[in-house]
Design a protein around this motif. Structure first.
Motif, PDB file in Angstrom:
ATOM      1  N   LEU A  74      -0.946   8.095   8.184  1.00 52.75           N
ATOM      2  CA  LEU A  74      -0.607   6.845   7.521  1.00 52.75           C
ATOM      3  C   LEU A  74      -1.417   5.678   8.062  1.00 52.75           C
ATOM      4  O   LEU A  74      -1.881   4.836   7.294  1.00 52.75           O
ATOM      5  CB  LEU A  74       0.896   6.553   7.657  1.00 52.75           C
ATOM      6  N   ASN A  75      -1.625   5.626   9.367  1.00 57.42           N
ATOM      7  CA  ASN A  75      -2.369   4.497   9.920  1.00 57.42           C
ATOM      8  C   ASN A  75      -3.801   4.464   9.403  1.00 57.42           C
ATOM      9  O   ASN A  75      -4.346   3.387   9.127  1.00 57.42           O
ATOM     10  CB  ASN A  75      -2.313   4.460  11.446  1.00 57.42           C
ATOM     11  N   ILE A  76      -4.416   5.627   9.207  1.00 59.91           N
ATOM     12  CA  ILE A  76      -5.778   5.674   8.664  1.00 59.91           C
ATOM     13  C   ILE A  76      -5.773   5.169   7.221  1.00 59.91           C
ATOM     14  O   ILE A  76      -6.635   4.377   6.819  1.00 59.91           O
ATOM     15  CB  ILE A  76      -6.354   7.106   8.743  1.00 59.91           C
ATOM     16  N   LEU A  77      -4.804   5.609   6.435  1.00 57.00           N
ATOM     17  CA  LEU A  77      -4.671   5.143   5.064  1.00 57.00           C
ATOM     18  C   LEU A  77      -4.538   3.623   5.019  1.00 57.00           C
ATOM     19  O   LEU A  77      -5.210   2.945   4.231  1.00 57.00           O
ATOM     20  CB  LEU A  77      -3.461   5.800   4.401  1.00 57.00           C
ATOM     21  N   LEU A  78      -3.692   3.077   5.876  1.00 58.79           N
ATOM     22  CA  LEU A  78      -3.481   1.627   5.891  1.00 58.79           C
ATOM     23  C   LEU A  78      -4.714   0.878   6.380  1.00 58.79           C
ATOM     24  O   LEU A  78      -5.079  -0.155   5.803  1.00 58.79           O
ATOM     25  CB  LEU A  78      -2.257   1.275   6.736  1.00 58.79           C
ATOM     26  N   PHE A  79      -5.349   1.356   7.451  1.00 60.36           N
ATOM     27  CA  PHE A  79      -6.574   0.706   7.934  1.00 60.36           C
ATOM     28  C   PHE A  79      -7.643   0.715   6.841  1.00 60.36           C
ATOM     29  O   PHE A  79      -8.312  -0.301   6.615  1.00 60.36           O
ATOM     30  CB  PHE A  79      -7.119   1.380   9.198  1.00 60.36           C
ATOM     31  N   CYS A  82       0.840  -1.203   0.000  1.00 63.82           N
ATOM     32  CA  CYS A  82       0.000   0.000   0.000  1.00 63.82           C
ATOM     33  C   CYS A  82       0.871   1.248   0.000  1.00 63.82           C
ATOM     34  O   CYS A  82       0.567   2.220  -0.664  1.00 63.82           O
ATOM     35  CB  CYS A  82      -0.929  -0.002   1.209  1.00 63.82           C
ATOM     36  N   VAL A  83       1.971   1.212   0.722  1.00 62.12           N
ATOM     37  CA  VAL A  83       2.878   2.359   0.789  1.00 62.12           C
ATOM     38  C   VAL A  83       3.753   2.396  -0.456  1.00 62.12           C
ATOM     39  O   VAL A  83       3.916   3.439  -1.091  1.00 62.12           O
ATOM     40  CB  VAL A  83       3.745   2.307   2.062  1.00 62.12           C
ATOM     41  N   GLU A  84       4.292   1.239  -0.851  1.00 59.11           N
ATOM     42  CA  GLU A  84       5.174   1.182  -2.016  1.00 59.11           C
ATOM     43  C   GLU A  84       4.456   1.601  -3.293  1.00 59.11           C
ATOM     44  O   GLU A  84       5.061   2.154  -4.195  1.00 59.11           O
ATOM     45  CB  GLU A  84       5.732  -0.229  -2.191  1.00 59.11           C
ATOM     46  N   SER A  85       3.161   1.314  -3.381  1.00 57.73           N
ATOM     47  CA  SER A  85       2.429   1.602  -4.603  1.00 57.73           C
ATOM     48  C   SER A  85       1.916   3.039  -4.681  1.00 57.73           C
ATOM     49  O   SER A  85       1.290   3.418  -5.662  1.00 57.73           O
ATOM     50  CB  SER A  85       1.247   0.639  -4.741  1.00 57.73           C
ATOM     51  N   ARG A  86       2.157   3.836  -3.657  1.00 55.94           N
ATOM     52  CA  ARG A  86       1.740   5.235  -3.696  1.00 55.94           C
ATOM     53  C   ARG A  86       2.451   5.912  -4.850  1.00 55.94           C
ATOM     54  O   ARG A  86       3.611   5.617  -5.147  1.00 55.94           O
ATOM     55  CB  ARG A  86       2.120   5.977  -2.402  1.00 55.94           C
ATOM     56  N   GLU A 142      -3.642  -5.393  12.002  1.00 55.08           N
ATOM     57  CA  GLU A 142      -3.928  -4.259  12.890  1.00 55.08           C
ATOM     58  C   GLU A 142      -2.775  -4.020  13.860  1.00 55.08           C
ATOM     59  O   GLU A 142      -2.432  -2.867  14.147  1.00 55.08           O
ATOM     60  CB  GLU A 142      -5.235  -4.490  13.652  1.00 55.08           C
ATOM     61  N   ASP A 143      -2.167  -5.101  14.359  1.00 53.50           N
ATOM     62  CA  ASP A 143      -0.988  -4.961  15.221  1.00 53.50           C
ATOM     63  C   ASP A 143       0.145  -4.273  14.466  1.00 53.50           C
ATOM     64  O   ASP A 143       0.821  -3.395  15.000  1.00 53.50           O
ATOM     65  CB  ASP A 143      -0.480  -6.327  15.692  1.00 53.50           C
ATOM     66  N   PHE A 144       0.350  -4.709  13.224  1.00 60.03           N
ATOM     67  CA  PHE A 144       1.400  -4.116  12.402  1.00 60.03           C
ATOM     68  C   PHE A 144       1.192  -2.609  12.265  1.00 60.03           C
ATOM     69  O   PHE A 144       2.114  -1.819  12.474  1.00 60.03           O
ATOM     70  CB  PHE A 144       1.425  -4.777  11.019  1.00 60.03           C
ATOM     71  N   ILE A 145      -0.020  -2.229  11.914  1.00 61.54           N
ATOM     72  CA  ILE A 145      -0.304  -0.807  11.718  1.00 61.54           C
ATOM     73  C   ILE A 145      -0.104  -0.042  13.023  1.00 61.54           C
ATOM     74  O   ILE A 145       0.549   1.003  13.051  1.00 61.54           O
ATOM     75  CB  ILE A 145      -1.723  -0.606  11.153  1.00 61.54           C
ATOM     76  N   ARG A 146      -0.648  -0.573  14.098  1.00 62.80           N
ATOM     77  CA  ARG A 146      -0.572   0.104  15.402  1.00 62.80           C
ATOM     78  C   ARG A 146       0.875   0.259  15.870  1.00 62.80           C
ATOM     79  O   ARG A 146       1.278   1.332  16.342  1.00 62.80           O
ATOM     80  CB  ARG A 146      -1.385  -0.684  16.429  1.00 62.80           C
ATOM     81  N   LEU A 147       1.672  -0.790  15.723  1.00 62.03           N
ATOM     82  CA  LEU A 147       3.026  -0.770  16.270  1.00 62.03           C
ATOM     83  C   LEU A 147       4.070  -0.164  15.332  1.00 62.03           C
ATOM     84  O   LEU A 147       4.999   0.504  15.793  1.00 62.03           O
ATOM     85  CB  LEU A 147       3.455  -2.190  16.653  1.00 62.03           C
ATOM     86  N   ALA A 148       3.923  -0.395  14.021  1.00 63.23           N
ATOM     87  CA  ALA A 148       4.987  -0.007  13.101  1.00 63.23           C
ATOM     88  C   ALA A 148       4.644   1.170  12.191  1.00 63.23           C
ATOM     89  O   ALA A 148       5.558   1.793  11.651  1.00 63.23           O
ATOM     90  CB  ALA A 148       5.388  -1.210  12.240  1.00 63.23           C
ATOM     91  N   LEU A 203       2.453  10.822   8.450  1.00 62.75           N
ATOM     92  CA  LEU A 203       1.469  11.416   7.544  1.00 62.75           C
ATOM     93  C   LEU A 203       1.816  11.101   6.097  1.00 62.75           C
ATOM     94  O   LEU A 203       2.978  10.839   5.772  1.00 62.75           O
ATOM     95  CB  LEU A 203       1.444  12.934   7.721  1.00 62.75           C
ATOM     96  N   VAL A 204       0.802  11.159   5.254  1.00 57.80           N
ATOM     97  CA  VAL A 204       0.978  11.093   3.806  1.00 57.80           C
ATOM     98  C   VAL A 204       0.413  12.387   3.246  1.00 57.80           C
ATOM     99  O   VAL A 204      -0.710  12.763   3.570  1.00 57.80           O
ATOM    100  CB  VAL A 204       0.221   9.889   3.196  1.00 57.80           C
TER     101      VAL A 204
END
Length: 92
Positions: free
Chosen positions: A75-80, A5-9, A46-52, A64-65
Motif C-alpha cells: 500500500l505504501n508504494i501505491l500511495l507514494f 487514492c484508497v477510497e477510489s480503488r 510522506e509522514d502520513f504514508i510512513r506512519l499510517a 497490501l493491495v
C-alpha cells in the motif's frame, strides 16, 4: 490526506492487513484511525504514508493491495506512486 487514492480503488481491489482481506472502505477506516493516532507527528504526505499506511503496528506486516488478477502491491508504494504522479501533474 491521501485517503481518496484508497477510497477510489475499484470494488474488486482487496486490501490485506495481517493476512485478512478488507474492502477499500474498511481500509480507509483503519488508516484514518491510525492517522488520528499519529496526527501530531504527521507534517507531510510522506509522514502520513510512513506512519499510517505502511504496516501493522501489531505485527509489522506490510499493508497490501491485491488486484482482481491476483497481483499484490504494498500500500505504501501505491500511495507514494500516486502522490508522485499528483505532484508531477500539478507542475504541468
Amino acid at each position: 490526506m491521501p485517503f481518496s487514492c484508497v477510497e477510489s480503488r475499484p470494488a474488486d481491489a482487496t486490501f490485506i492487513r495481517n493476512g485478512q482481506a478488507h474492502t477499500p472502505q474498511e481500509a480507509v477506516a483503519h488508516v484514518r484511525a491510525k492517522y488520528e493516532h499519529f496526527k501530531g507527528q504527521i507534517k507531510t504526505p510522506e509522514d502520513f504514508i510512513r506512519l499510517a499506511a505502511t504496516k501493522s503496528l501489531l505485527t509489522g506486516q506490510p499493508y497490501l493491495v491485491r488486484t482482481r488478477d491476483g497481483k499484490e502491491m504494498m500500500l505504501n508504494i501505491l500511495l507514494f506512486n500516486s502522490f508522485r504522479e499528483h505532484r508531477e501533474n500539478e507542475v504541468r
